[in-house]
Write an enzyme that holds these catalytic residues in place. Structure first.
Site, PDB file in Angstrom:
ATOM      1  N   HIS A  57      -9.621   1.552   4.344  1.00 19.03           N
ATOM      2  CA  HIS A  57      -8.397   1.761   5.127  1.00 19.03           C
ATOM      3  C   HIS A  57      -8.699   2.762   6.245  1.00 19.03           C
ATOM      4  O   HIS A  57      -9.462   3.704   6.056  1.00 19.03           O
ATOM      5  CB  HIS A  57      -7.276   2.275   4.219  1.00 19.03           C
ATOM      6  N   SER A  59       2.911  -1.806  10.572  1.00 23.37           N
ATOM      7  CA  SER A  59       4.349  -1.909  10.843  1.00 23.37           C
ATOM      8  C   SER A  59       4.890  -3.317  10.601  1.00 23.37           C
ATOM      9  O   SER A  59       5.786  -3.777  11.311  1.00 23.37           O
ATOM     10  CB  SER A  59       4.672  -1.428  12.265  1.00 23.37           C
ATOM     11  N   GLY A  85       4.759   1.272   4.802  1.00 21.43           N
ATOM     12  CA  GLY A  85       6.121   1.813   4.703  1.00 21.43           C
ATOM     13  C   GLY A  85       7.111   0.871   4.027  1.00 21.43           C
ATOM     14  O   GLY A  85       7.893   1.287   3.164  1.00 21.43           O
ATOM     15  N   GLU A 110      -7.116   5.182   7.343  1.00 18.22           N
ATOM     16  CA  GLU A 110      -6.849   6.590   6.997  1.00 18.22           C
ATOM     17  C   GLU A 110      -8.027   7.183   6.224  1.00 18.22           C
ATOM     18  O   GLU A 110      -8.346   8.362   6.376  1.00 18.22           O
ATOM     19  CB  GLU A 110      -5.536   6.681   6.200  1.00 18.22           C
ATOM     20  N   GLU A 145      -5.977  -4.487  10.402  1.00  9.22           N
ATOM     21  CA  GLU A 145      -4.912  -3.519  10.655  1.00  9.22           C
ATOM     22  C   GLU A 145      -5.224  -2.737  11.928  1.00  9.22           C
ATOM     23  O   GLU A 145      -6.024  -1.782  11.888  1.00  9.22           O
ATOM     24  CB  GLU A 145      -4.796  -2.536   9.487  1.00  9.22           C
ATOM     25  N   GLY A 155       2.101   2.521  10.799  1.00 10.77           N
ATOM     26  CA  GLY A 155       3.101   3.579  10.677  1.00 10.77           C
ATOM     27  C   GLY A 155       3.740   4.003  11.987  1.00 10.77           C
ATOM     28  O   GLY A 155       4.415   5.026  12.056  1.00 10.77           O
ATOM     29  N   ASN A 159       0.877  -1.168   0.000  1.00 13.16           N
ATOM     30  CA  ASN A 159       0.000   0.000   0.000  1.00 13.16           C
ATOM     31  C   ASN A 159       0.916   1.219   0.000  1.00 13.16           C
ATOM     32  O   ASN A 159       1.446   1.586   1.035  1.00 13.16           O
ATOM     33  CB  ASN A 159      -0.899  -0.036   1.247  1.00 13.16           C
ATOM     34  N   TRP A 160       1.087   1.790  -1.182  1.00 14.07           N
ATOM     35  CA  TRP A 160       2.036   2.907  -1.301  1.00 14.07           C
ATOM     36  C   TRP A 160       1.508   4.176  -0.640  1.00 14.07           C
ATOM     37  O   TRP A 160       2.252   5.108  -0.410  1.00 14.07           O
ATOM     38  CB  TRP A 160       2.336   3.197  -2.773  1.00 14.07           C
ATOM     39  N   LYS A 161       0.198   4.238  -0.398  1.00  8.56           N
ATOM     40  CA  LYS A 161      -0.431   5.453   0.148  1.00  8.56           C
ATOM     41  C   LYS A 161      -0.139   6.639  -0.769  1.00  8.56           C
ATOM     42  O   LYS A 161      -0.079   6.466  -1.982  1.00  8.56           O
ATOM     43  CB  LYS A 161       0.027   5.685   1.594  1.00  8.56           C
TER      44      LYS A 161
HETATM   45  P1  PGA Z   1       2.530   0.441   7.690  1.00  2.00           P
HETATM   46  O1  PGA Z   1       1.091   0.669   6.994  1.00  2.00           O
HETATM   47  O2  PGA Z   1       3.042  -0.867   7.190  1.00  2.00           O
HETATM   48  O3  PGA Z   1       3.357   1.612   7.242  1.00  2.00           O
HETATM   49  O4  PGA Z   1       2.292   0.428   9.169  1.00  2.00           O
HETATM   50  C1  PGA Z   1       0.222  -0.403   6.809  1.00  2.00           C
HETATM   51  C2  PGA Z   1      -1.053   0.093   6.188  1.00  2.00           C
HETATM   52  O5  PGA Z   1      -1.526   1.182   6.550  1.00  2.00           O
HETATM   53  O6  PGA Z   1      -1.624  -0.581   5.304  1.00  2.00           O
END
Ligand code: PGA
Length: 249
Positions: free
Chosen positions: A94, A212, A234, A96, A166, A172, A9-11
């Site tokens: 997600h 993470s 990440g 976010e 998640e 993150g 997931n590049w966001k």
């Molecule tokens: P992260 O993000 O690996 O940077 O914690 C995971 C995600 O939000 O899908």
């Protein structure tokens, strides 16, 4: 039987040139993975990256889609548009998106339906925030998220979903759920799916862990019976880091 999956997931990272370069590097480095591999990219990359990866084992996902079919929704990208790029998955729900863009259970229900109607497989994300974990309310939170947005689906439709658990406190932050914590809630999520759709659907549903996840902790997490891979933020932004997680299988 269900598939093991490592999904990136590049966001909101990587401009077009950087994204294409990363996809090209992954294409070269991922040859015979022991799991399915997906990269989730911003909309601008989808068409180019899907074309680039068309003869590779790597599938492409959007990170979002609109909750409407088409029309006067300036700035939005529909599920049909996503599918027309060659992408085959769509990340939906997600944390976010839920937190920063106010995506409710109802909005997510629409997005999942539209993704499925356009032959996209939703990667549906669920998970509790820190206060909910501290109050030991994680089970009721994920149950409400499933009931609110995807348990309206038929068994056949639900069978197209990938679920990503998640915990928001782990995204993150460098904090990861322990393999025991993750296994426990993944097993609970699978039991909810079994209750709703029966054992066969539950056994066939891939449930990914995200938060993470990195090359070091992936081995311990993926070794658990109900953890079928990871959704990686990440650590999906560098080919070597992402490949090391794929190698955990
Ligand atoms: P992260 O993000 O690996 O940077 O914690 C995971 C995600 O939000 O899908």
């Amino acid at each position: 039987m269900r598939k093991n999956i490592v999904a990136g997931n590049w966001k909101m990272n990587k401009n077009l040139q950087e994204g294409v370069a990363l996809a090209a590097e992954l294409k070269e480095k991922v040859s015979n993975p022991n799991c399915d591999v997906i990269i989730g990219t911003p909309f601008i990359h989808l068409a180019t990256v899907a074309e680039l990866l068309k003869d590779s084992p790597i599938a492409v996902a959007a990170e979002n889609c609109a909750d409407h079919t088409s029309g006067a929704y300036t700035g939005e990208v529909s599920a049909e548009m996503v599918a027309s790029t060659g992408a085959t998955y769509c990340i939906i729900g997600h944390s976010e998106r839920r937190t920063y863009y106010g995506e409710t259970y109802e909005i997510l229900r629409e997005k999942v339906q539209l993704a499925l109607a356009n032959n996209l497989r939703p990667i549906f994300c669920i998970g509790e925030v820190k206060e909910e974990r501290e109050a030991n309310r994680q089970n009721e939170v994920v149950k409400a998220q499933l009931e609110g947005s995807v348990f309206n689906l038929s068994a056949e439709e639900f069978g197209k979903l990938v679920i990503a658990y998640e915990p928001v406190w782990a995204i993150g932050t460098g904090l990861t759920a322990t393999p025991e914590q993750a296994q426990e809630i993944h097993a609970y999520i699978r039991s909810l799916i079994a209750e709703k759709y029966g054992n066969e659907v539950a056994d066939n549903t891939s449930i990914l862990y995200g938060g993470s996840c990195n090359a070091k902790n992936a081995v311990g997490l993926f070794a658990n019976p109900d953890i079928d891979g990871g959704l990686i933020g990440g650590a999906s932004l560098k080919a070597d880091d992402f490949c090391a997680i794929i190698s955990a299988f």
